[in-house]
Design a protein around this motif. Structure first.
Motif, PDB file in Angstrom:
ATOM      1  N   UNK A 127       1.063  -1.157  -0.015  1.00 37.92           N
ATOM      2  CA  UNK A 127       0.045   0.038  -0.541  1.00 37.92           C
ATOM      3  C   UNK A 127       0.754   1.554   0.299  1.00 37.92           C
ATOM      4  N   UNK A 128       0.115   2.242  -0.189  1.00 37.86           N
ATOM      5  CA  UNK A 128       1.181   3.294  -0.023  1.00 37.86           C
ATOM      6  C   UNK A 128       2.033   3.957   0.898  1.00 37.86           C
ATOM      7  N   UNK A 129       2.715   4.327   1.047  1.00 39.19           N
ATOM      8  CA  UNK A 129       3.594   4.842   2.333  1.00 39.19           C
ATOM      9  C   UNK A 129       2.919   5.934   2.528  1.00 39.19           C
ATOM     10  N   UNK A 130       3.976   6.458   4.109  1.00 37.07           N
ATOM     11  CA  UNK A 130       3.570   7.082   4.895  1.00 37.07           C
ATOM     12  C   UNK A 130       4.215   8.400   4.947  1.00 37.07           C
ATOM     13  N   UNK A 131       5.225   8.680   3.912  1.00 35.94           N
ATOM     14  CA  UNK A 131       5.697   9.445   3.986  1.00 35.94           C
ATOM     15  C   UNK A 131       4.935  10.605   2.675  1.00 35.94           C
ATOM     16  N   UNK A 132       5.171  11.959   2.761  1.00 38.09           N
ATOM     17  CA  UNK A 132       5.009  12.809   1.391  1.00 38.09           C
ATOM     18  C   UNK A 132       4.123  13.778   2.236  1.00 38.09           C
ATOM     19  N   UNK A 133       3.548  14.710   1.023  1.00 35.49           N
ATOM     20  CA  UNK A 133       2.396  15.725   2.059  1.00 35.49           C
ATOM     21  C   UNK A 133       1.328  15.090   1.120  1.00 35.49           C
ATOM     22  N   UNK A 134       0.037  14.894   2.011  1.00 40.48           N
ATOM     23  CA  UNK A 134      -1.116  14.588   1.263  1.00 40.48           C
ATOM     24  C   UNK A 134      -1.811  15.798   1.704  1.00 40.48           C
ATOM     25  N   UNK A 135      -3.049  16.257   1.386  1.00 37.30           N
ATOM     26  CA  UNK A 135      -4.323  17.192   1.816  1.00 37.30           C
ATOM     27  C   UNK A 135      -5.915  16.700   2.357  1.00 37.30           C
ATOM     28  N   UNK A 136      -6.627  16.910   2.519  1.00 37.20           N
ATOM     29  CA  UNK A 136      -7.609  16.026   3.160  1.00 37.20           C
ATOM     30  C   UNK A 136      -7.696  15.393   4.405  1.00 37.20           C
ATOM     31  N   UNK A 137      -7.959  14.161   3.625  1.00 38.21           N
ATOM     32  CA  UNK A 137      -7.273  12.884   4.724  1.00 38.21           C
ATOM     33  C   UNK A 137      -6.745  11.968   4.773  1.00 38.21           C
ATOM     34  N   UNK A 138      -6.109  13.150   3.534  1.00 40.60           N
ATOM     35  CA  UNK A 138      -4.453  12.424   3.400  1.00 40.60           C
ATOM     36  C   UNK A 138      -3.059  13.135   4.219  1.00 40.60           C
ATOM     37  N   UNK A 139      -3.740  13.775   5.156  1.00 44.56           N
ATOM     38  CA  UNK A 139      -2.869  15.308   5.469  1.00 44.56           C
ATOM     39  C   UNK A 139      -2.407  14.154   6.617  1.00 44.56           C
ATOM     40  N   UNK A 140      -0.913  14.729   7.304  1.00 36.74           N
ATOM     41  CA  UNK A 140      -0.050  14.094   8.249  1.00 36.74           C
ATOM     42  C   UNK A 140      -0.433  14.851   9.583  1.00 36.74           C
ATOM     43  N   UNK A 141      -1.470  14.796  10.560  1.00 39.76           N
ATOM     44  CA  UNK A 141      -2.544  15.326  11.287  1.00 39.76           C
ATOM     45  C   UNK A 141      -1.326  14.810  12.818  1.00 39.76           C
ATOM     46  N   UNK A 142      -1.031  13.924  13.170  1.00 39.35           N
ATOM     47  CA  UNK A 142       0.451  14.448  13.974  1.00 39.35           C
ATOM     48  C   UNK A 142      -0.185  13.086  14.539  1.00 39.35           C
ATOM     49  N   UNK A 143      -1.115  12.009  14.267  1.00 41.05           N
ATOM     50  CA  UNK A 143      -1.892  11.112  15.133  1.00 41.05           C
ATOM     51  C   UNK A 143      -0.776   9.893  15.499  1.00 41.05           C
TER      52      UNK A 143
END
Length: 998
Positions: free
Chosen positions: A739-755
């Motif tokens: 599956x898609x990795x955790x890195x990078x910068x996403x938007x919406x529900x793909x944003x890293x919210x620090x949880x």
């Protein structure tokens, strides 16, 4: 705890258990004392003295007496021991660091002599009269240590094993699993809370026979050593005792001098709290650490740690509030000539600060531009290392910053990535350690990102994490001048794996540098392994492949960018280089792996060794080269791997799974399978994309935009198998994913919210939903309900993608295994968790006999990865054949194994799908690895190397199956004879980011 009770005195006033020693030594009961090997230089009285009692557990919070060693004189004349010495040893035989080993004074006729070691945190509740304070030289751990008494001024450097014949040894005692001692057996140390010590009961010359546990009863030259609460202080006019109390400073500060604690002002990591910041001060103290390396191009701290005498100038640490230590910076390139560790010095200089590059909240209070005067001839008391057993609150650390500590109890390596790659300013040579017996666990491996427990665990992990430094700022980057230096803590004899226990053998200095709390050694370590303050247990021995428990063994293995098309043949392909400037791996190229054929051969040999040792029938692969991007058949890389395996295990042992339909824009790394045709038959294979599933007569995938869902991930690939000779009732399906990795910068529900979920959690969750629907559609088409999802999910067990899959009717068997064993498949930033999983439908769970995560990769230092060839000047690390011919660090993810029973349900599957390892069965990782490594030179590099005969190459470690394949008529000889195979699942992003790849 209460003060240990003293034995009742006998009619002569002598405590009965101790009368035995005098009687024994005089020959009244048991005959002559076994003598040590004697020489003409034996000092007078050496045959009169024996170790009589040792407090093995003193100095911890559970024992209210300090560590001590009591000597007894059996002769009718006093014995001068002023030219003798004492030394404590850790279980491996390494001496504890301490400079107060030489004894003084004499032992009275038929009397005792008490030697003290470190005391408890806050000072012992029960104080004792000492004859000598050996300090950290007796800083032994309770369960497995030794102590030896020498007739020489300094302990013998060649002390090891049984010291019965050592010419300089007067007596010795080892306990637990200690190497050093007398004879072949060792007594067991008493529990800390028992109030007991090891006391002599015989003189056979064998420690296990001569010592047993009894209530503590220390004696010194003046009699009973226990100090009662109402005991009067000696009359000042009384000439005895003549020695000053070793716990108090000898002289008060001279006029104009400031104690270090007063210079600091208050307990804080903020240097601006010092009331003397920017002013010139004069202070005195003892050098507890010295960091210089004039012979090399390196970056030690260029200074020394200075600490007040004793327990910060007091009798003990019971009222301790402010650190009494400070760092003295001598200037860049300091040659270390002014002082030595243990010197008593006076320093005059400016109180200043220094902040490390890349730090945001750590700066050091220092004395700079110093004038240093070594106070030779002046008496002083050595600083007492502050004992630390278990977790230290952050507030308590601020009270101890800069001071010498003596870590005790259980400690564990939780991170080794920093050995080669430091997080701040590229500084390496750093380990992460944590109190307790287990490494830190990634919070979302256990708790959902929204859970309060997840946040609590994250905070706790951050507070518990402590770095173990190397005494400087060395960088082992390829461009660094320091890269030629040896790495600390890692060698051909010692590998500090995540999960290795830490055994401390010397004090450390508590610092707050590079925004982290650190234990620093007392000297600069690169090139001086003998100065390392700790050793580490070998957990490779525990990494075993379990005995087969089913009919078919399936495995998942992330092979860390297996690319036969290496970078040197790709136009404009840049590369990462070793310390000599030679290329190792690609950098921002179409090829994602090795840059040269030579490095690819090393990578491939380790992968082949692992697969052979794994003994799997089917391996689900991730991060395989999609050879279509290089103008080859899409499956070319799979063909190369199969040829390399068959070159070892025999022609036709392995084959790969082809597929008819595949996406035109498929990623350059892809999923796939290899399998053993003699064990299982391939029924069908397909990839989850529109054209690949259009033949499925099901509406389960209606509404899913597969092209969009998997636009940033590798499409799942399914393969349907049955045992050789089986039928439709025996069929089962595997689905491998990445599956898609955790890195990078996403938007919406793909944003890293620090949880803890990282970026692109939304996309991974949608990819997981589509994969569940994929299995629903296949179930309708093929009629089987036994599905096993494997691969790199790039999600920890409690995160949304895995929760979604479980809610779709699956059970995470690898998560159950982790919960039961503490094994995880991946390590990141000092925490362990599993991105790789095997999850199964209810029907499939009933067939799983056991699940196992084989820890051959994730716990290993990245410094041992093929891509880090010649990254340091560590002696012998890159020598062949050991560098190539290995199973260790073949990837950054561990393989996962599942044994399944075909044709019937198994109780093991019903109770959780995780079987226990059989220590006596199967192919142990060390044994199988050694067998495979011995044959590793035969491994081809994918160019069709000649295959050895099956008889020559079959692994003797391959375990036979006890599964009941008679149900399908498919069991045959080859399931028992084919050599071991492998599994592992990996993360594309984590590796790429560490190599600087996109």
């Amino acid at each position: 705890m209460p003060t240990p009770a003293s034995p009742s005195p006998d009619a002569h006033g002598r405590r009965w258990p101790r009368m035995l020693t005098v009687a024994v030594l005089s020959g009244a009961m048991l005959g002559p004392v076994p003598a040590m090997a004697s020489t003409a230089e034996d000092p007078e009285g050496a045959d009169c003295i024996l170790i009589d009692e040792v407090n093995t557990r003193g100095g911890s919070s559970a024992q209210d007496l300090p560590r001590y060693v009591e000597l007894t004189n059996s002769c009718d004349a006093e014995v001068d021991v002023s030219g003798w010495s004492v030394q404590g040893y850790q279980s491996s035989g390494t001496p504890y660091s301490g400079s107060s080993t030489q004894l003084s004074g004499s032992i009275p006729a038929e009397g005792s002599y008490l030697i003290l070691g470190p005391a408890a945190d806050g000072g012992p509740v029960t104080e004792v009269h000492p004859d000598h304070d050996a300090g950290a030289a007796l800083n032994y751990a309770g369960g497995d240590s030794s102590v030896a008494l020498f007739s020489t001024e300094s302990p013998a450097e060649d002390a090891s094993g049984d010291l019965s014949e050592h010419p300089d040894v007067v007596d010795a005692l080892g306990w637990g699993e200690a190497e050093i001692g007398l004879g072949d057996s060792r007594p067991t140390a008493p529990e800390a809370a028992s109030g007991e010590t090891l006391q002599r009961v015989d003189t056979t010359g064998d420690d296990g026979e001569d010592f047993s546990a009894a209530p503590a009863a220390p004696r010194y030259s003046g009699g009973d050593a226990l100090i009662s609460e109402d005991e009067e202080e000696p009359d000042p006019e009384d000439p005895d005792p003549t020695e000053p109390d070793p716990s108090e400073p000898t002289d008060p500060p001279a006029e104009g001098e400031l104690p270090i604690s007063e210079i600091r002002g208050e307990a804080s990591i903020d240097p601006t709290t010092s009331p003397y910041l920017g002013e010139e001060v004069t202070t005195r103290g003892v050098v507890t650490a010295r960091y210089a390396d004039p012979e090399n191009e390196s970056r030690p701290w260029d200074g020394f740690s200075l600490q007040e005498e004793g327990a910060c100038g007091e009798e003990d640490y019971s009222d301790h509030e402010v650190s009494c230590a400070v760092f003295v910076w001598m200037g860049t390139g300091w040659d270390g000539s002014e002082v030595e560790e243990g010197d008593y010095v006076e320093v005059t200089g400016a109180v200043d600060t220094w902040e490390e590059s890349s730090s945001t909240d750590s700066a050091q209070l220092q004395i700079t531009q110093p004038e240093v005067d070594v106070l030779e001839g002046e008496s002083f008391t050595e600083p007492v290392p502050y004992p630390v057993e278990g977790f230290l609150e952050v507030e308590e650390r601020e009270e101890l910053i800069g001071m010498a500590l003596a870590p005790e109890g259980d400690w564990t390596v939780t991170d080794n990535y920093g050995l080669l790659h430091g997080e701040a300013d590229s500084v390496g040579g750093v380990l992460g350690v944590v109190d307790g017996t287990d490494p830190l666990v990634i919070p979302t491996a256990q708790h959902h990102p929204d859970a309060e427990e997840r946040e609590e665990l994250a905070v706790s992990n951050a507070e518990r994490f402590i770095q173990l430094g190397h005494g400087g700022r060395n960088r082992w980057a390829s461009w660094s001048d320091e890269a030629d230096m040896p790495l600390p803590y890692l060698s051909t004899e010692q590998v500090p794996r995540v999960g290795s226990s830490v055994e401390w053998n010397a004090p450390v200095i508590l610092e707050h540098r590079y925004d982290n709390w650190r234990f620093e050694p007392t000297s600069f370590l690169p090139g001086s392994p003998e100065q390392e303050p700790a050793t580490f247990s070998d957990t490779r021995e525990e990494a075993e492949v379990p005995e087969r428990a089913g009919d078919v063994r399936v495995a998942g293995f992330n092979v860390l960018n297996y690319f036969p098309h290496v970078g040197e043949y790709e136009q404009d392909c840049d590369y990462h280089e070793d310390r000599h400037g030679e290329p190792t791996t690609t950098d921002f190229c179409t090829s994602r792996g090795a840059y040269t054929d030579e490095h690819f051969e090393v990578q491939q040999q380790r992968i082949v060794n692992t697969i052979v040792a794994m003994d799997a029938d089917i391996v689900a692969l991730q991060e395989m080269e999609n050879s279509a991007h290089f103008g080859e058949d899409r499956d070319y890389a799979h063909q190369v791997l199969v040829e390399a395996l068959n070159a070892v295990e025999g022609e036709g042992t392995w084959d790969y799974v082809p597929v008819e339909e595949f996406p035109e824009d498929e990623d350059v790394i892809r999923n796939g399978y290899i399998y053993k045709p003699d064990a299982v038959e391939l029924v069908d294979s397909l990839i989850l994309f529109d054209e690949g599933v259009e033949h499925l007569d099901s509406d389960a995938l209606d509404g899913y935009d597969l092209a969009d869902i998997y636009s940033n991930a590798r499409e799942p690939m399914a393969a349907l198998f049955q045992p050789v000779g089986g039928d439709e009732d025996d069929q089962f399906a595997l689905v491998v994913n990445h599956l898609k990795s955790k890195g990078g910068e996403g938007e919406g529900d793909n944003a890293d919210v620090g949880d803890g979920s990282g970026a692109f959690n939304g996309d991974r969750t949608r990819q997981a939903e589509a994969m569940v629907a994929f299995t629903d559609a296949m179930q309708e088409e093929y009629g089987t309900d036994r599905f096993y999802l494997m691969g790199d999910f790039n999600a920890y067990a409690a995160e949304d993608p895995m929760v979604t899959i479980e809610e779709g009717g699956f059970t995470n068997l690898s998560a159950q295994h982790s919960e039961e064993t503490g094994n995880y498949s991946y390590s990141f930033s000092g925490e362990s968790g599993s991105l790789d999983h095997v999850v199964a439908t209810d029907a499939a769970v009933e067939t799983v006999a056991q699940t196992h995560i084989w820890n051959t990769n994730a716990p290993e230092p990245i410094a041992l990865e093929y891509s880090r060839y010649e990254a340091s000047g560590t002696p012998g690390l890159y020598e062949e054949p050991a560098w190539s011919d290995s199973i260790w660090r073949a990837s950054d993810h561990d393989p996962i194994i599942a044994d399944i029973v075909v044709g019937e349900e198994t109780d093991a599957g019903q109770d959780g799908g995780t079987g226990d390892e059989d220590a006596d069965g199967g192919a142990a990782g060390s044994e199988a690895g050694a067998d495979v490594e011995a044959r590793g030179a035969e491994t081809g590099a994918g160019t069709g190397s000649a295959a050895a005969s099956a008889e020559e190459d079959a692994s003797p470690a391959a375990a036979s199956s006890d599964g009941d394949l008679a149900l399908t008529g498919a069991q045959n000889f080859w399931i028992a004879a084919i050599a071991a195979g492998l599994l592992g699942v990996g993360t594309f992003l984590a590796h790429r980011s560490r190599l600087g790849q996109p």
